[in-house]
Design an enzyme around this catalytic site. Structure first.
Site, PDB file in Angstrom:
ATOM      1  N   HIS A  96       0.805  -1.241  -0.006  1.00  0.00           N
ATOM      2  CA  HIS A  96       0.141   0.080   0.137  1.00  0.00           C
ATOM      3  C   HIS A  96       0.763   0.906  -0.209  1.00  0.00           C
ATOM      4  O   HIS A  96       1.383   1.774   0.928  1.00  0.00           O
ATOM      5  CB  HIS A  96      -0.778  -0.197   1.323  1.00  0.00           C
ATOM      6  CG  HIS A  96      -1.845   1.072   1.172  1.00  0.00           C
ATOM      7  ND1 HIS A  96      -3.109   0.834   1.583  1.00  0.00           N
ATOM      8  CD2 HIS A  96      -1.895   2.376   1.015  1.00  0.00           C
ATOM      9  CE1 HIS A  96      -3.840   2.067   1.473  1.00  0.00           C
ATOM     10  NE2 HIS A  96      -3.035   2.884   1.174  1.00  0.00           N
ATOM     11  N   HIS A 119       1.863   5.291  -2.111  1.00  0.00           N
ATOM     12  CA  HIS A 119       1.361   6.208  -2.892  1.00  0.00           C
ATOM     13  C   HIS A 119       2.443   6.940  -3.677  1.00  0.00           C
ATOM     14  O   HIS A 119       3.575   7.516  -3.133  1.00  0.00           O
ATOM     15  CB  HIS A 119       0.312   7.496  -2.358  1.00  0.00           C
ATOM     16  CG  HIS A 119      -0.749   6.813  -1.907  1.00  0.00           C
ATOM     17  ND1 HIS A 119      -2.116   6.828  -2.518  1.00  0.00           N
ATOM     18  CD2 HIS A 119      -1.018   6.148  -0.689  1.00  0.00           C
ATOM     19  CE1 HIS A 119      -2.919   6.310  -1.689  1.00  0.00           C
ATOM     20  NE2 HIS A 119      -2.305   5.914  -0.851  1.00  0.00           N
ATOM     21  N   ARG A 169       2.375   8.995  -6.648  1.00  0.00           N
ATOM     22  CA  ARG A 169       1.794  10.224  -6.983  1.00  0.00           C
ATOM     23  C   ARG A 169       2.149  10.391  -8.553  1.00  0.00           C
ATOM     24  O   ARG A 169       1.694  11.573  -8.973  1.00  0.00           O
ATOM     25  CB  ARG A 169       2.449  11.339  -6.284  1.00  0.00           C
ATOM     26  CG  ARG A 169       2.582  11.241  -4.679  1.00  0.00           C
ATOM     27  CD  ARG A 169       0.884  11.421  -4.324  1.00  0.00           C
ATOM     28  NE  ARG A 169       0.807  11.493  -2.906  1.00  0.00           N
ATOM     29  CZ  ARG A 169      -0.414  11.066  -2.024  1.00  0.00           C
ATOM     30  NH1 ARG A 169      -1.247  10.518  -2.811  1.00  0.00           N
ATOM     31  NH2 ARG A 169      -0.411  11.259  -1.029  1.00  0.00           N
ATOM     32  N   ASP A 215       1.419   2.590   3.491  1.00  0.00           N
ATOM     33  CA  ASP A 215       0.333   3.682   3.315  1.00  0.00           C
ATOM     34  C   ASP A 215       1.251   5.053   3.065  1.00  0.00           C
ATOM     35  O   ASP A 215       0.823   6.152   3.157  1.00  0.00           O
ATOM     36  CB  ASP A 215      -0.475   4.117   4.129  1.00  0.00           C
ATOM     37  CG  ASP A 215      -1.801   5.048   3.468  1.00  0.00           C
ATOM     38  OD1 ASP A 215      -1.662   5.211   2.133  1.00  0.00           O
ATOM     39  OD2 ASP A 215      -2.713   5.310   4.198  1.00  0.00           O
ATOM     40  N   HIS A 224       3.342  14.462   0.679  1.00  0.00           N
ATOM     41  CA  HIS A 224       2.763  15.685   0.260  1.00  0.00           C
ATOM     42  C   HIS A 224       3.851  16.844   0.382  1.00  0.00           C
ATOM     43  O   HIS A 224       4.796  16.467   1.160  1.00  0.00           O
ATOM     44  CB  HIS A 224       1.660  16.072   1.029  1.00  0.00           C
ATOM     45  CG  HIS A 224       0.541  15.011   0.977  1.00  0.00           C
ATOM     46  ND1 HIS A 224      -0.320  15.203  -0.038  1.00  0.00           N
ATOM     47  CD2 HIS A 224      -0.057  14.147   1.913  1.00  0.00           C
ATOM     48  CE1 HIS A 224      -1.401  14.073   0.117  1.00  0.00           C
ATOM     49  NE2 HIS A 224      -1.155  13.606   1.330  1.00  0.00           N
TER      50      HIS A 224
HETATM   51  N1  LIG Z   1      -3.820   7.964   3.775  1.00  0.00           N
HETATM   52  C1  LIG Z   1      -3.616   9.239   3.759  1.00  0.00           C
HETATM   53  O1  LIG Z   1      -3.745   9.767   4.475  1.00  0.00           O
HETATM   54  N2  LIG Z   1      -3.567   9.589   2.431  1.00  0.00           N
HETATM   55  C2  LIG Z   1      -3.652   8.865   1.101  1.00  0.00           C
HETATM   56  C3  LIG Z   1      -4.943   8.440   0.677  1.00  0.00           C
HETATM   57  C4  LIG Z   1      -5.210   7.154   1.405  1.00  0.00           C
HETATM   58  O2  LIG Z   1      -4.476   6.126   1.573  1.00  0.00           O
HETATM   59  O3  LIG Z   1      -6.405   6.970   1.827  1.00  0.00           O
HETATM   60  C5  LIG Z   1      -3.039   9.847   0.074  1.00  0.00           C
HETATM   61  O4  LIG Z   1      -3.266   9.502  -1.198  1.00  0.00           O
HETATM   62  O5  LIG Z   1      -2.669  10.812   0.242  1.00  0.00           O
HETATM   63 ZN   LIG Z   2      -6.752   4.780   2.081  1.00  0.00          ZN
HETATM   64 ZN   LIG Z   3      -3.432   4.921   0.789  1.00  0.00          ZN
END
Ligand SMILES: NC(=O)N[C@@H](CC(=O)O)C(=O)O
Ligand SMILES: [Zn+2]
Ligand SMILES: [Zn+2]
Length: 429
Positions: free
Chosen positions: A64, A66, A68, A309, A313
């Site tokens: 899991h 991101h 981007r 996760d 940002h």
């Molecule tokens: N986990 C988060 O706080 N943010 C995630 C989105 C997500 O995983 O739901 C994101 O894309 O920034």
């Molecule tokens: Zn999520």
């Molecule tokens: Zn996520």
């Protein structure tokens, strides 16, 4: 020519560290030997990497994350995200589809796979969206996305609000033998809320995200998974109620698996120092009671795996404050040391227990071929220094994101070298 990794220690499957030498040839592990028979005194034409007594672990797997790209390259790119993953000891990562465009067409899947191939340094597995544009209105073309190379479907970033839509998605995914992976959140229960509903939200006069907003989807989806027979996987579990529902579902033999993030095992909303958005993520940091339930959940097997996760940002975005900043914290470069220091070194978990949840178990849950060290397996591995203590310093991150609540934490268990298919993709200093 191959490479011998010498002077390393491997876990033997039973939490014992044993001295082993590993030979890598053509991207594969071709030999694992006792040091005395190994090449310590041989010069058999291969290169050597001196592991200096460190742990040789299977490459970590993070299901899991991101990355981007495409669309939010100011937060992270496939190039920077995979390097950050490598520095964290990860050799395989699964990237979420909430990019711009979202991963809802074969073209975008191919774009990600191409970029990962040319600019990435670890294996990247793309998720495909459940619904077009993640809007919850129409299912994507699951067959086409599967053919293009996605391994599972999710709308992570948002919950699928319609039960009928989720049921249709599960039925379709079950037909194709693919998992449905869910960000569990009922939008009507969280409007305008940046943090958990509890002591912190009350103290600061903020709206709160209640536990039910997550658990209501977990409960709904478990019933739908039972009805459709799909493999249903729950993202970033954070509440006592979700753990309870998943535990029950497993007892009933429903095909459900689940993941938890290091921050939900280590931090509660009582730890949030003030209105600092580096402590803002979705799901939010919950109560100490929820933290204990998540720990119990992973310890008794209700929760199967650890994921980061990783959600980078920019500093400008996070500077907007607790209410306005986006949800998310980075995770790759602190995950293993955090859990090693706070669970293994404190005697709560064995090293084997932790590593399994970051290697073989994710591979098992999603049917992947990586995650173990054995002759004939891909040479994906990570050297980890279990002894040297260092502080978390976001300035050193290879991620573009610096958004972490763990700055200054003193930790052990730092990866020192990461190898994917026999190639060193990252090494300390
Ligand atoms: N986990 C988060 O706080 N943010 C995630 C989105 C997500 O995983 O739901 C994101 O894309 O920034
Ligand atoms: Zn999520
Ligand atoms: Zn996520």
């Amino acid at each position: 020519m191959g490479t011998w990794i010498v002077n390393g220690k491997m876990l033997d499957g039973d939490n014992r560290l044993v001295n082993k030498n590993i030979l890598i040839e053509n991207g594969m592990i071709t030999s694992i030997t006792e040091p005395k028979e190994g090449p310590d005194n041989q010069s058999d034409g291969h290169e050597r990497i001196d592991a200096k007594g460190q742990l040789i672990a299977p490459g970590l797997i993070d299901m899991h994350v991101h990355l981007r790209e495409p669309g939010f390259e100011h937060k992270e790119t496939i190039a920077t995200g995979t390097r950050s993953a490598a520095r964290g000891g990860f050799t395989t990562i699964a990237c979420m589809p909430n990019t711009r465009p979202v991963i809802d067409t074969p073209e975008t899947v191919r774009y990600i796979l191409d970029k990962a191939e040319t600019e990435g340094v670890v294996r990247v597995l793309p998720y495909g969206c459940i619904t077009d544009n993640q809007l919850g209105r129409e299912l994507t073309d699951f067959e086409a996305l599967k053919d293009a190379g996605v391994f599972a479907f999710t709308d992570d970033g948002v919950g699928v609000q319609s039960a009928q839509m989720m049921k249709d998605a599960m039925a379709k995914a079950a037909e194709l033998g693919m998992p449905i992976v869910a960000h569990c959140e009922d939008n009507t229960l969280v409007v305008g809320a940046p943090v958990n509903e509890g002591a912190f939200s009350r103290k600061h006069g903020l709206k709160g995200i209640p536990n039910e907003s997550e658990a209501i989807h977990v409960g709904r989806d478990i019933l739908l998974a039972e009805a459709t027979g799909v493999h249903y996987h729950v993202c970033h579990v954070s509440t006592e109620q979700s753990v309870r529902l998943i535990r029950q579902a497993k007892q009933l033999g429903i095909k459900v698996t689940a993941e938890v993030c290091p921050h939900h095992l280590l931090l509660s909303d009582e730890d949030i120092p003030g209105l600092d958005a580096n402590w803002k993520m979705n799901p939010p940091l919950r109560s100490p009671r929820d933290v204990q339930a998540c720990i119990k959940g992973i310890e008794d097997g209700t929760i199967d795996i650890v994921v980061t996760d990783h959600a980078p940002h920019s500093e400008e975005e996070k500077a907007k404050g607790m209410q306005a900043a986006p949800f998310g914290i980075v995770g790759f470069e602190t995950a293993f040391p955090l859990l090693y220091t706070h669970f293994v070194l404190k005697g709560k978990w064995t090293l084997q227990f932790l590593l399994d949840r970051m290697t073989v178990k994710p591979a098992e849950v999603f049917g992947l071929s990586w995650g173990t060290l054995q002759e004939g397996a891909a040479a994906d591995l990570t050297l980890i220094d279990l002894d040297t203590e260092k502080e978390v310093n976001p300035a050193e991150f290879l991620s573009k994101g610096r958004n972490t609540p763990f700055t200054g934490w003193k930790l052990k268990g730092w990866p020192t070298r990461t190898i994917v298919a026999g190639q060193v993709v990252w090494s300390e200093a």
